[in-house]
Each structure stands twice: as C-alpha cells, then as structure tokens.
Design a protein around this motif. Sequence first.
Motif, PDB file in Angstrom:
ATOM      1  N   MET A 114     -15.689   3.749  -5.531  1.00 20.68           N
ATOM      2  CA  MET A 114     -14.002   3.860  -6.040  1.00 20.68           C
ATOM      3  C   MET A 114     -14.442   4.213  -7.484  1.00 20.68           C
ATOM      4  O   MET A 114     -15.264   4.536  -8.288  1.00 20.68           O
ATOM      5  N   LYS A 115     -12.979   5.219  -7.260  1.00 19.73           N
ATOM      6  CA  LYS A 115     -13.091   5.908  -8.797  1.00 19.73           C
ATOM      7  C   LYS A 115     -12.222   5.180  -9.795  1.00 19.73           C
ATOM      8  O   LYS A 115     -12.528   5.190 -10.998  1.00 19.73           O
ATOM      9  N   HIS A 116     -11.605   4.126  -8.882  1.00 25.37           N
ATOM     10  CA  HIS A 116     -11.195   2.689 -10.114  1.00 25.37           C
ATOM     11  C   HIS A 116     -11.757   1.236  -9.456  1.00 25.37           C
ATOM     12  O   HIS A 116     -11.592   1.335  -8.655  1.00 25.37           O
ATOM     13  N   SER A 117     -11.971   0.405 -10.895  1.00 26.73           N
ATOM     14  CA  SER A 117     -12.445  -0.706 -10.756  1.00 26.73           C
ATOM     15  C   SER A 117     -11.469  -1.935 -10.563  1.00 26.73           C
ATOM     16  O   SER A 117     -11.181  -2.235  -9.999  1.00 26.73           O
ATOM     17  N   ASN A 118     -10.043  -1.066 -10.635  1.00 24.82           N
ATOM     18  CA  ASN A 118      -8.892  -2.261 -10.380  1.00 24.82           C
ATOM     19  C   ASN A 118      -7.653  -1.772  -9.378  1.00 24.82           C
ATOM     20  O   ASN A 118      -6.442  -2.223  -9.975  1.00 24.82           O
ATOM     21  N   VAL A 119      -8.756  -1.462  -8.540  1.00 27.11           N
ATOM     22  CA  VAL A 119      -7.894  -1.118  -6.949  1.00 27.11           C
ATOM     23  C   VAL A 119      -7.599  -2.315  -6.097  1.00 27.11           C
ATOM     24  O   VAL A 119      -8.478  -2.677  -5.884  1.00 27.11           O
ATOM     25  N   SER A 120      -6.278  -1.993  -6.270  1.00 25.67           N
ATOM     26  CA  SER A 120      -5.463  -3.970  -5.418  1.00 25.67           C
ATOM     27  C   SER A 120      -6.473  -3.872  -3.788  1.00 25.67           C
ATOM     28  O   SER A 120      -5.684  -2.684  -3.197  1.00 25.67           O
ATOM     29  N   PRO A 121      -6.450  -3.935  -3.172  1.00 23.06           N
ATOM     30  CA  PRO A 121      -7.064  -4.338  -1.983  1.00 23.06           C
ATOM     31  C   PRO A 121      -5.303  -4.073  -0.801  1.00 23.06           C
ATOM     32  O   PRO A 121      -4.686  -4.298  -1.267  1.00 23.06           O
ATOM     33  N   LYS A 122      -5.677  -2.613   0.694  1.00 19.39           N
ATOM     34  CA  LYS A 122      -4.348  -2.783   1.494  1.00 19.39           C
ATOM     35  C   LYS A 122      -4.673  -3.380   2.502  1.00 19.39           C
ATOM     36  O   LYS A 122      -6.029  -3.287   3.260  1.00 19.39           O
ATOM     37  N   PHE A 123      -3.824  -4.469   3.156  1.00 18.79           N
ATOM     38  CA  PHE A 123      -4.035  -4.717   4.553  1.00 18.79           C
ATOM     39  C   PHE A 123      -3.297  -4.248   5.202  1.00 18.79           C
ATOM     40  O   PHE A 123      -2.308  -5.020   4.855  1.00 18.79           O
ATOM     41  N   PHE A 124      -3.435  -3.456   6.197  1.00 16.74           N
ATOM     42  CA  PHE A 124      -2.358  -2.811   7.572  1.00 16.74           C
ATOM     43  C   PHE A 124      -2.839  -3.253   8.487  1.00 16.74           C
ATOM     44  O   PHE A 124      -3.860  -3.790   9.289  1.00 16.74           O
ATOM     45  N   LYS A 125      -1.171  -4.057   9.522  1.00 14.83           N
ATOM     46  CA  LYS A 125      -1.485  -4.515  10.208  1.00 14.83           C
ATOM     47  C   LYS A 125      -1.999  -3.992  11.511  1.00 14.83           C
ATOM     48  O   LYS A 125      -1.780  -2.021  10.975  1.00 14.83           O
ATOM     49  N   ALA A 126      -2.090  -4.470  12.281  1.00 18.99           N
ATOM     50  CA  ALA A 126      -2.648  -2.822  13.589  1.00 18.99           C
ATOM     51  C   ALA A 126      -1.155  -2.246  14.115  1.00 18.99           C
ATOM     52  O   ALA A 126      -0.276  -2.956  14.457  1.00 18.99           O
ATOM     53  N   ARG A 127      -1.666  -1.586  14.577  1.00 17.40           N
ATOM     54  CA  ARG A 127      -0.491  -0.515  14.793  1.00 17.40           C
ATOM     55  C   ARG A 127      -0.402  -1.136  16.698  1.00 17.40           C
ATOM     56  O   ARG A 127      -1.623  -1.142  17.885  1.00 17.40           O
ATOM     57  N   PRO A 128       0.678  -0.197  17.060  1.00 16.30           N
ATOM     58  CA  PRO A 128       0.623  -1.067  18.691  1.00 16.30           C
ATOM     59  C   PRO A 128       0.057  -0.174  19.262  1.00 16.30           C
ATOM     60  O   PRO A 128       0.410   1.498  18.498  1.00 16.30           O
ATOM     61  N   LEU A 129      -0.418  -0.461  20.722  1.00 18.22           N
ATOM     62  CA  LEU A 129      -0.997   0.208  21.013  1.00 18.22           C
ATOM     63  C   LEU A 129      -0.557   0.246  22.788  1.00 18.22           C
ATOM     64  O   LEU A 129      -0.209  -0.491  23.593  1.00 18.22           O
TER      65      LEU A 129
END
Length: 144
Positions: free
Chosen positions: A1-16
């Motif tokens: 990681m470039k930086h240690s203070n990165v906030s996690p990202k949680f994306f919903k599933a895309r419609p299939l």
Amino acid sequence: MKHSNVSPKFFKARPLPHAIRDLVEQEINRLVEVGILTPVSFSEWATPVVPIIKKNGEIRLCADFKVTINPHIQVDQYPIPRIEDLFGRLQGGEQFTKLDLSQAYQQIAVDESSKKLSPHTRDSSGIIAYLLVYLLPPQNSKKL
C-alpha cells in the motif's frame, strides 16, 4: 500500500444478467470446491465481481479492483526481458517443463497480509474471498 491510512472500501455486487446467473454461481461453487475461494462472514473490503464469458461459453470471474485497492497499491515496475535475452539464458538448458497456465491467475499464492484486501461481493450468497490460491506442479518434466 502506498499509505498506511487507507480507508477500506466495500462495494455492493453489480446486477448480473439473468442469462448468466447460473453459470456464475456454478463457477463460484467450483472455485470453492477446489479451494481457490472460501466464503467469509465479514470483510472491510469488497470488490464487485465482473463475469467474463469465454469463447467456449465458460465463465471467468474477474474483479473490479480499480474501485477499491488499485488506487492505493504501490506497483513494482519491472522491465519485460527481450526474447533474445531469454533464449540466450536458456541456451544449454538440460531440464524443461510444460506448465499448465489454463487458470494462470488462480495459480499464484496470495500473501497473508493481502488476503483481507481480496474479498469480492457476489449477487445473493454473501461474500467470497481468494484465500487459497495454488501453484500446480509441473506435469511433464523431462531431463534431456
């Protein structure tokens, strides 16, 4: 990681598309059976699955990491060797092998610290993660 203070990202599933839902589900189940994927109950990171239909009609599961971890990773840049240099290094070789690269991206081990970054969302069955990725042994090694 470039930086240690990165906030996690949680994306919903895309419609299939309805036409490929069963194929995607079958591929996920196959990958769970062979130990490449594992269900997880919680993850701070989740990336949408992008199913690709191969020419033979099978599904390849990809992930859209550009929306989650890609902007935050430090990429090592290595020059691609010239083919002449590779052949020069192989000259005089005595052992050769045939590698199975049919599932190439699923044959690279995921580092313990990277496993928490790899979960993907999926349509209806929860979260899956690439926790165990394996390297296949050479099938046809020959000593000449």
